[in-house]
Design an enzyme around this catalytic site. Structure first.
Site, PDB file in Angstrom:
ATOM      1  N   SER A 132       0.878  -1.177   0.000  1.00 43.44           N
ATOM      2  CA  SER A 132       0.000   0.000   0.000  1.00 43.44           C
ATOM      3  C   SER A 132       0.911   1.221   0.000  1.00 43.44           C
ATOM      4  CB  SER A 132      -0.840  -0.006   1.286  1.00 43.44           C
ATOM      5  OG  SER A 132      -1.412   1.257   1.530  1.00 43.44           O
ATOM      6  N   TYR A 145      -1.607  -0.968  10.424  1.00 42.21           N
ATOM      7  CA  TYR A 145      -1.636  -1.177   8.971  1.00 42.21           C
ATOM      8  C   TYR A 145      -0.337  -0.686   8.334  1.00 42.21           C
ATOM      9  CZ  TYR A 145      -3.627  -1.193   4.221  1.00 42.21           C
ATOM     10  OH  TYR A 145      -3.881  -1.437   2.886  1.00 42.21           O
TER      11      TYR A 145
HETATM   12  P1  NAD Z   1     -11.317  -6.029   0.124  1.00 42.94           P
HETATM   13  O1  NAD Z   1     -11.705  -6.050   1.563  1.00 42.94           O
HETATM   14  O2  NAD Z   1     -12.254  -5.491  -0.898  1.00 42.94           O
HETATM   15  O3  NAD Z   1     -10.868  -7.475  -0.348  1.00 42.94           O
HETATM   16  C1  NAD Z   1      -9.982  -8.229   0.412  1.00 42.94           C
HETATM   17  C2  NAD Z   1     -10.318  -9.679   0.234  1.00 42.94           C
HETATM   18  O4  NAD Z   1      -9.442 -10.419   1.090  1.00 42.94           O
HETATM   19  C3  NAD Z   1     -11.753  -9.986   0.667  1.00 42.94           C
HETATM   20  O5  NAD Z   1     -12.387 -10.812  -0.286  1.00 42.94           O
HETATM   21  C4  NAD Z   1     -11.574 -10.700   1.986  1.00 42.94           C
HETATM   22  O6  NAD Z   1     -12.587 -11.664   2.264  1.00 42.94           O
HETATM   23  C5  NAD Z   1     -10.214 -11.339   1.807  1.00 42.94           C
HETATM   24  N1  NAD Z   1      -9.589 -11.640   3.089  1.00 42.94           N
HETATM   25  C6  NAD Z   1      -9.555 -10.864   4.199  1.00 42.94           C
HETATM   26  N2  NAD Z   1      -8.923 -11.512   5.181  1.00 42.94           N
HETATM   27  C7  NAD Z   1      -8.559 -12.713   4.666  1.00 42.94           C
HETATM   28  C8  NAD Z   1      -7.874 -13.823   5.198  1.00 42.94           C
HETATM   29  N3  NAD Z   1      -7.460 -13.853   6.481  1.00 42.94           N
HETATM   30  N4  NAD Z   1      -7.654 -14.900   4.402  1.00 42.94           N
HETATM   31  C9  NAD Z   1      -8.085 -14.897   3.112  1.00 42.94           C
HETATM   32  N5  NAD Z   1      -8.756 -13.882   2.574  1.00 42.94           N
HETATM   33  C10 NAD Z   1      -8.981 -12.798   3.340  1.00 42.94           C
HETATM   34  O7  NAD Z   1      -9.969  -5.212   0.102  1.00 42.94           O
HETATM   35  P2  NAD Z   1      -9.062  -4.745  -1.132  1.00 42.94           P
HETATM   36  O8  NAD Z   1      -9.114  -3.277  -1.209  1.00 42.94           O
HETATM   37  O9  NAD Z   1      -9.354  -5.549  -2.323  1.00 42.94           O
HETATM   38  O10 NAD Z   1      -7.643  -5.129  -0.524  1.00 42.94           O
HETATM   39  C11 NAD Z   1      -6.771  -6.057  -1.156  1.00 42.94           C
HETATM   40  C12 NAD Z   1      -5.361  -5.712  -0.732  1.00 42.94           C
HETATM   41  O11 NAD Z   1      -5.064  -4.385  -1.197  1.00 42.94           O
HETATM   42  C13 NAD Z   1      -5.149  -5.692   0.777  1.00 42.94           C
HETATM   43  O12 NAD Z   1      -3.878  -6.244   1.077  1.00 42.94           O
HETATM   44  C14 NAD Z   1      -5.188  -4.221   1.103  1.00 42.94           C
HETATM   45  O13 NAD Z   1      -4.493  -3.928   2.281  1.00 42.94           O
HETATM   46  C15 NAD Z   1      -4.541  -3.626  -0.124  1.00 42.94           C
HETATM   47  N6  NAD Z   1      -4.821  -2.216  -0.376  1.00 42.94           N
HETATM   48  C16 NAD Z   1      -6.093  -1.766  -0.618  1.00 42.94           C
HETATM   49  C17 NAD Z   1      -6.304  -0.409  -0.858  1.00 42.94           C
HETATM   50  C18 NAD Z   1      -7.678   0.169  -1.114  1.00 42.94           C
HETATM   51  O14 NAD Z   1      -7.829   1.400  -1.138  1.00 42.94           O
HETATM   52  N7  NAD Z   1      -8.697  -0.658  -1.349  1.00 42.94           N
HETATM   53  C19 NAD Z   1      -5.222   0.479  -0.873  1.00 42.94           C
HETATM   54  C20 NAD Z   1      -3.942  -0.021  -0.632  1.00 42.94           C
HETATM   55  C21 NAD Z   1      -3.761  -1.369  -0.395  1.00 42.94           C
END
Ligand code: NAD
Length: 250
Positions: A132, A145
């Site tokens: 991130s 985080y």
């Molecule tokens: P999201 O919550 O939409 O999707 C995350 C997915 O991971 C979900 O389907 C959830 O069920 C699954 N998940 C959560 N915990 C889990 C576990 N213990 N085992 C297996 N699956 C699990 O979030 P996202 O935005 O798609 O995030 C994906 C990645 O991107 C994450 O690592 C997040 O930190 C990172 N990220 C997201 C953003 C943002 O703005 N959305 C920004 C920077 C980084």
């Protein structure tokens, strides 16, 4: 030739956007996710299983099935992550800190440990980790985080150095604020913790990006496709920010 792609947390959000992008390329895609409803709703044509990335036995079983069926993997994306709590550090629960580090870092360790073994044996492969912009800067009020996502960048750099001699590349993607339900939750949580309106938190996030906007999941998925393309053959150990975020964050 179609690639074998494994994505954790791949049943929704960024993981699903990346899964769809590789599917469109004609690749074989397998995802795991902790949310059974999201797994049930994944599109046809990809393999999806329920598995929690922090559970060594369940993950081991999921990855062993992939290995038995595919004989290895060409691209492994350690993507599952949770945002953890928001608030001043002295107000945070230890259990919330531990859960945030566990999903983000333990999950990455278990996924990458498997990927390293199979890719070393192949003499080729790409590991991508979703960090991130929180893994590049020091955002206040999100200490668990931020610590976890800097940890992902550290893991990326160590693995790149360790696996490079075996033909395996390792990179981190560092999305900024991505439009979608996940960011809606983060904005609501920060607004409540800071006593601000959601509109002002959202505007502050957008203002701190060079492009002055959120990015889309598809833009993040496009960076994964690029890192998996021949054009990125000499790119390893990098943390690629996909948002143009400035360091000016408040
Ligand atoms: P999201 O919550 O939409 O999707 C995350 C997915 O991971 C979900 O389907 C959830 O069920 C699954 N998940 C959560 N915990 C889990 C576990 N213990 N085992 C297996 N699956 C699990 O979030 P996202 O935005 O798609 O995030 C994906 C990645 O991107 C994450 O690592 C997040 O930190 C990172 N990220 C997201 C953003 C943002 O703005 N959305 C920004 C920077 C980084």
């Amino acid at each position: 030739m179609s690639r074998r792609v494994v994505i954790t947390g791949g049943a929704s959000g960024l993981g699903l956007a990346m899964a769809r992008a590789f599917l469109r390329e004609g690749d074989h895609v397998a995802v795991c996710d902790a949310d059974p409803a999201a797994v049930a709703g994944t599109p046809a044509g990809m393999r999806a299983e329920v598995a929690d990335v922090t559970d060594e036995a369940t993950m081991g079983d999921f990855l062993a099935r992939i290995e038995a069926e595919w004989g290895g993997a060409d691209v492994v994306i350690s993507n599952a992550g949770i945002g953890g709590p928001a608030g001043p550090v002295e107000a945070l629960d230890f259990a919330d800190w531990q859960r945030c580090l566990s999903v983000n870092l333990d999950g990455a360790f278990l996924t990458c440990r498997w990927a390293a073994r199979v890719m070393k044996a192949q003499g080729a492969g790409l590991i991508l980790l979703t960090s991130s912009v929180s893994g590049l800067f020091g955002f206040p009020w999100r200490t668990p985080y931020v610590a976890a996502k800097w940890g992902i960048v550290g893991l990326t750099k160590a693995l790149a150095s360790e696996l490079g001699p075996h033909g395996v590349r390792v990179n981190a993607i560092c999305p900024g604020a991505v439009e979608g339900p996940r960011m809606d939750r983060v904005v609501a949580m920060e607004a409540a913790a800071r006593g601000e309106t959601e509109a002002s938190v959202r505007a502050r996030f957008a203002e701190s990006a060079a492009l002055r906007r959120f990015v889309s999941a598809e833009e993040v998925a496009a960076s994964a496709l690029f890192l998996a393309s021949p054009g990125a053959a000499a790119i390893s150990g990098q943390a690629l920010a996909v948002d143009g975020l400035n360091e000016r964050v408040t």
